[in-house]
Motif scaffolding. Structure first.
Motif, PDB file in Angstrom:
ATOM      1  N   LYS A  94      36.138   3.218  25.714  1.00  0.00           N
ATOM      2  CA  LYS A  94      35.144   4.025  25.653  1.00  0.00           C
ATOM      3  C   LYS A  94      35.697   5.468  25.188  1.00  0.00           C
ATOM      4  CE  LYS A  94      32.007   1.656  28.013  1.00  0.00           C
ATOM      5  NZ  LYS A  94      32.790   0.419  28.450  1.00  0.00           N
ATOM      6  N   ILE A  95      34.990   6.258  24.771  1.00  0.00           N
ATOM      7  CA  ILE A  95      35.221   7.555  24.176  1.00  0.00           C
ATOM      8  C   ILE A  95      35.124   8.642  25.392  1.00  0.00           C
ATOM      9  CG2 ILE A  95      34.827   9.567  22.816  1.00  0.00           C
ATOM     10  CD1 ILE A  95      33.749   7.357  20.888  1.00  0.00           C
ATOM     11  N   GLU A  96      36.302   9.219  25.616  1.00  0.00           N
ATOM     12  CA  GLU A  96      36.634  10.216  26.734  1.00  0.00           C
ATOM     13  C   GLU A  96      36.892  11.682  26.235  1.00  0.00           C
ATOM     14  OE1 GLU A  96      35.373   9.306  29.607  1.00  0.00           O
ATOM     15  OE2 GLU A  96      35.031   7.093  29.723  1.00  0.00           O
ATOM     16  N   THR A  97      36.634  12.644  27.226  1.00  0.00           N
ATOM     17  CA  THR A  97      37.182  14.035  26.913  1.00  0.00           C
ATOM     18  C   THR A  97      38.543  14.008  27.646  1.00  0.00           C
ATOM     19  OG1 THR A  97      34.887  14.376  26.866  1.00  0.00           O
ATOM     20  CG2 THR A  97      36.516  16.277  26.989  1.00  0.00           C
ATOM     21  N   VAL A  98      39.370  14.769  26.658  1.00  0.00           N
ATOM     22  CA  VAL A  98      40.769  14.928  27.250  1.00  0.00           C
ATOM     23  C   VAL A  98      40.592  16.431  28.464  1.00  0.00           C
ATOM     24  CG1 VAL A  98      43.153  15.999  26.782  1.00  0.00           C
ATOM     25  CG2 VAL A  98      41.788  14.299  25.339  1.00  0.00           C
ATOM     26  N   GLU A  99      40.911  16.007  29.407  1.00  0.00           N
ATOM     27  CA  GLU A  99      40.910  17.181  30.546  1.00  0.00           C
ATOM     28  C   GLU A  99      42.207  18.157  30.494  1.00  0.00           C
ATOM     29  OE1 GLU A  99      39.447  15.436  34.128  1.00  0.00           O
ATOM     30  OE2 GLU A  99      37.885  14.298  33.063  1.00  0.00           O
ATOM     31  N   GLN A 100      43.376  17.315  30.780  1.00  0.00           N
ATOM     32  CA  GLN A 100      44.706  18.087  30.843  1.00  0.00           C
ATOM     33  C   GLN A 100      45.621  16.898  30.237  1.00  0.00           C
ATOM     34  OE1 GLN A 100      46.123  18.572  34.994  1.00  0.00           O
ATOM     35  NE2 GLN A 100      43.865  17.980  35.734  1.00  0.00           N
ATOM     36  N   LYS A 160      24.129   6.210  21.178  1.00  0.00           N
ATOM     37  CA  LYS A 160      24.047   5.870  22.668  1.00  0.00           C
ATOM     38  C   LYS A 160      23.529   6.928  23.544  1.00  0.00           C
ATOM     39  CE  LYS A 160      25.206   2.713  26.014  1.00  0.00           C
ATOM     40  NZ  LYS A 160      26.512   2.483  26.439  1.00  0.00           N
ATOM     41  N   ARG A 161      23.865   8.193  23.363  1.00  0.00           N
ATOM     42  CA  ARG A 161      23.340   9.274  24.236  1.00  0.00           C
ATOM     43  C   ARG A 161      21.753   9.492  24.080  1.00  0.00           C
ATOM     44  NH1 ARG A 161      27.801  13.771  22.143  1.00  0.00           N
ATOM     45  NH2 ARG A 161      29.386  13.496  23.729  1.00  0.00           N
ATOM     46  N   ALA A 213      26.384   9.107  27.129  1.00  0.00           N
ATOM     47  CA  ALA A 213      26.817   7.599  26.466  1.00  0.00           C
ATOM     48  C   ALA A 213      27.304   7.041  27.512  1.00  0.00           C
ATOM     49  CB  ALA A 213      27.372   7.891  25.302  1.00  0.00           C
ATOM     50  N   SER A 214      27.728   7.372  28.628  1.00  0.00           N
ATOM     51  CA  SER A 214      28.552   6.798  29.714  1.00  0.00           C
ATOM     52  C   SER A 214      27.854   5.450  30.450  1.00  0.00           C
ATOM     53  CB  SER A 214      29.200   7.477  30.856  1.00  0.00           C
ATOM     54  OG  SER A 214      29.767   6.769  31.718  1.00  0.00           O
ATOM     55  N   ASP A 215      28.609   4.449  30.462  1.00  0.00           N
ATOM     56  CA  ASP A 215      27.849   3.252  31.130  1.00  0.00           C
ATOM     57  C   ASP A 215      27.988   3.507  32.862  1.00  0.00           C
ATOM     58  OD1 ASP A 215      27.625   1.835  29.029  1.00  0.00           O
ATOM     59  OD2 ASP A 215      29.609   1.137  28.961  1.00  0.00           O
ATOM     60  N   HIS A 216      28.563   4.587  33.235  1.00  0.00           N
ATOM     61  CA  HIS A 216      28.345   5.060  34.578  1.00  0.00           C
ATOM     62  C   HIS A 216      26.912   5.385  35.231  1.00  0.00           C
ATOM     63  CE1 HIS A 216      33.053   5.522  34.723  1.00  0.00           C
ATOM     64  NE2 HIS A 216      32.614   4.466  34.111  1.00  0.00           N
TER      65      HIS A 216
END
Length: 603
Positions: free
Chosen positions: A42-48, A81-82, A137-140
């Motif tokens: 999956k494509i995720e956002t960098v938080e730290q 997907k979004r 776009a998350s499957d969650h």
């Protein structure tokens, strides 16, 4: 990408292979768990980000080896997907959806805020502090009722009335808190995940009536009432339960606590329930005198009992009655099933063995407290164990050297190994072995889900051999989270109690092992607890704690003996040291016995 290329807030892609990610994350000593599985690919956002080699993305910390750059094609697919999710679910503030929480459970949640690319959700029954922002776009996130009402139910196999009841259930559970996990647990542990069960005429139950509401809202309780018809069923299918205290306590709770609530709705089924529990299996007699809709509800309970009894009979027919164990001379032989233990699993005792005064017959059984299969000798001492929750003892070689083989009843006299089960590959054998305990949809679903994660058939077969087809247990075993974390804790505790000189000798022993590559040596040293800057010279290791336990001192003495014994080969030294350091106090005696059989005698 390098750590300098990654900025807070940018999008990155997580490596898609779960099997590879689990190994890479473990190597980075970050720990891998089942929640991280949903981020792979999956494509995720960098938080730290944490220099020099890890970033936090999609709730979890990842080493750079698990991070990939996002391409233009990836961004196009993400936006597509979004848009699809936004159109499909018609997202708006206040709408209820299904949401996958951090514990890997599908829950019902409410949308409390919407932005261009993400939504903020609140799990029903939880305070706002637990609210989460989720990418569109998350499957969650999924439409309400598609996951929280039973993820693995195949709607194409349901009748029109079952589909009608399912649609009604979505409205009944609208806004309900705390029930999703219980329904899912009930379906996973039962012999039939479909509710209402197949084979029951539901046409007499009209939409919007109290009977329909009770049938769907009390699914967990009604299924459990059917299972309580026999003690063996209740022992095998343990969760969810009405109350602790055992079989009779549960029955009493049903009669005195649960069914009176049904009577307040005009549903009187105490008499037919008692008849069912007393052995009556004729549904016509059970439903005699009941209104049509109440009779249909009672048949759902009766059908649940019948389904579980049929599965129990098949389990007893195909149960492995004899196993061959090869280990120490005194314990090698054929073990015969001699009943069940408290968990409902078979208990095996050595065939032809007679207990001497003060001794016991060697036994193969499942330990309820430790949740593993173990072989004990005539003194009651554990000789071999394997971590497993399967209904039958895992076949093959156990970690302490014991080999377990299934035997056919008619092959015992000939002294030959039987071909039970008939499957050609090991995975096919496991599928056949458990095909009567689990429905084939559950088995195939678990296999296909794990294959999509890039696990191989031999790996899946090994997991199924130990955990049958309990998907969550298989997944945790394959990613190695539980076993590696326990072993790491024991090794770290042992490492901290060693003297400086002992650490230096142990370091030199690993570095001198010609069977390991340089990379494998670094991995092994990291697993033992050595820092990357440890040189193996005196004075470089961390200080020793003021006190060490007696068991730690004993291990230190044993390791020193192995290191200084020139008659032991480097391969055997590595094997012996790893076994001693990874064993707990209870298993140390068994380890020493095993080492003695391997020719490593420690006095």
């Amino acid at each position: 990408p390098s750590i300098s290329d990654i900025k807070i807030g940018i999008k990155v892609k997580i490596i898609s292979s779960v099997a590879k990610a689990a190994k890479l994350v473990n190597f980075a000593q970050l720990g891998f768990n089942s929640g991280m599985v949903h981020c792979c690919g999956k494509i995720e956002t960098v938080e730290q980000k944490d220099y020099p080699s890890k970033v936090k993305a999609g709730r979890w910390w990842w080493p750079l080896s698990c991070i990939e750059k996002v391409t233009r094609a990836d961004f196009t697919e993400l936006q597509k997907k979004r848009n699809e999710n936004k159109t499909l679910m018609k997202l708006e503030v206040g709408k209820l959806i299904d949401f996958l929480n951090r514990g890997d459970d599908w829950m019902q949640a409410r949308i409390v805020a919407i932005e261009k690319t993400r939504v903020k959700v609140n799990i029903l029954g939880y305070p706002p502090i637990h609210d989460e922002w989720i990418d569109l776009a998350s499957d969650h996130i999924q439409p309400l009722g598609t996951k929280s009402l039973g993820e693995f139910v195949d709607e194409q196999s349901l009748s029109k009335d079952q589909l009608r009841m399912r649609r009604a259930a979505i409205q009944i559970f609208h806004g309900q808190t705390g029930m999703s996990q219980q329904r899912e647990a009930s379906r996973k542990s039962s012999d039939d995940p479909v509710w209402p069960p197949s084979g029951v005429d539901l046409s007499s139950i009209r939409d919007g009536t109290p009977v329909q509401h009770f049938l769907m809202s009390a699914e967990v309780s009604l299924r459990r009432i059917g299972i309580l018809a026999r003690r063996k069923l209740a022992q095998r299918v343990k969760f969810p339960r009405f109350c602790p205290g055992g079989f009779e306590a549960e029955r009493q709770n049903v009669i005195e606590g649960f069914l009176p609530q049904a009577e307040m709705l005009g549903i009187y089924i105490i008499r037919p329930i008692l008849d069912l529990w007393n052995g009556e299996r004729d549904d016509t007699k059970l439903c005699d005198g009941l209104p049509e809709d109440t009779a249909a509800l009672m048949r759902c309970i009766w059908r649940t009992t019948v389904i579980h009894e049929e599965k129990q009979l098949k389990l007893e027919e195909v149960r492995v009655r004899r196993v061959k164990i090869e280990t120490t001379k005194s314990l090698t032989g054929v073990y015969k099933s001699s009943g069940n233990n408290s968990s409902g699993r078979p208990l095996y005792t050595m065939e032809g063995a007679a207990a001497k005064p003060g001794e016991k017959i060697p036994t193969l059984s499942w330990d309820v407290e430790k949740e593993d299969w173990g072989l004990t000798d005539s003194d009651g001492i554990s000789v071999a164990r394997i971590r497993a929750k399967s209904m039958l003892p895992p076949s093959g070689v156990w970690r302490s050297g014991a080999k377990v083989t299934y035997l056919k009843d008619d092959s015992v006299k000939e002294g030959k190994e039987g071909k039970h089960p008939k499957g050609t590959t090991f995975l096919e054998q496991i599928v056949e072995r458990y095909s009567y305990q689990y429905n084939m949809f559950t088995i195939k679903s678990a296999i296909n889900r794990l294959k999509k994660m890039d696990f191989t058939e031999p790996e899946i077969a090994d997991a199924a051999n130990r955990f049958a087809f309990e998907y969550d247990d298989m997944l945790n075993f394959l990613i190695g989270f539980e076993a590696k974390s326990r072993a790491a804790m024991r090794t770290k505790k042992m490492f901290e109690s060693m003297s400086d000189e002992h650490k230096r000798l142990l370091y030199q022993q690993v570095m001198a092992d010609i069977s390991l590559s340089d990379k494998d040596k670094q991995v092994k040293l990291a697993e033992m607890g050595f820092d990357t800057d440890f040189s193996g010279k005196s004075g470089k290791s961390p200080d020793k704690p003021e006190r060490a336990t007696e068991s730690s001192k004993l291990r230190e003495v044993l390791v020193d003996k192995i290191i200084n014994d020139q008659s032991i080969s480097p391969e055997k030294k590595s094997f012996a040291i790893s076994r001693i350091l990874s064993s707990d106090d209870f298993g140390l005696v068994g380890v020493l016995r095993q080492l003695s059989e391997e020719g490593i005698v420690l006095k």
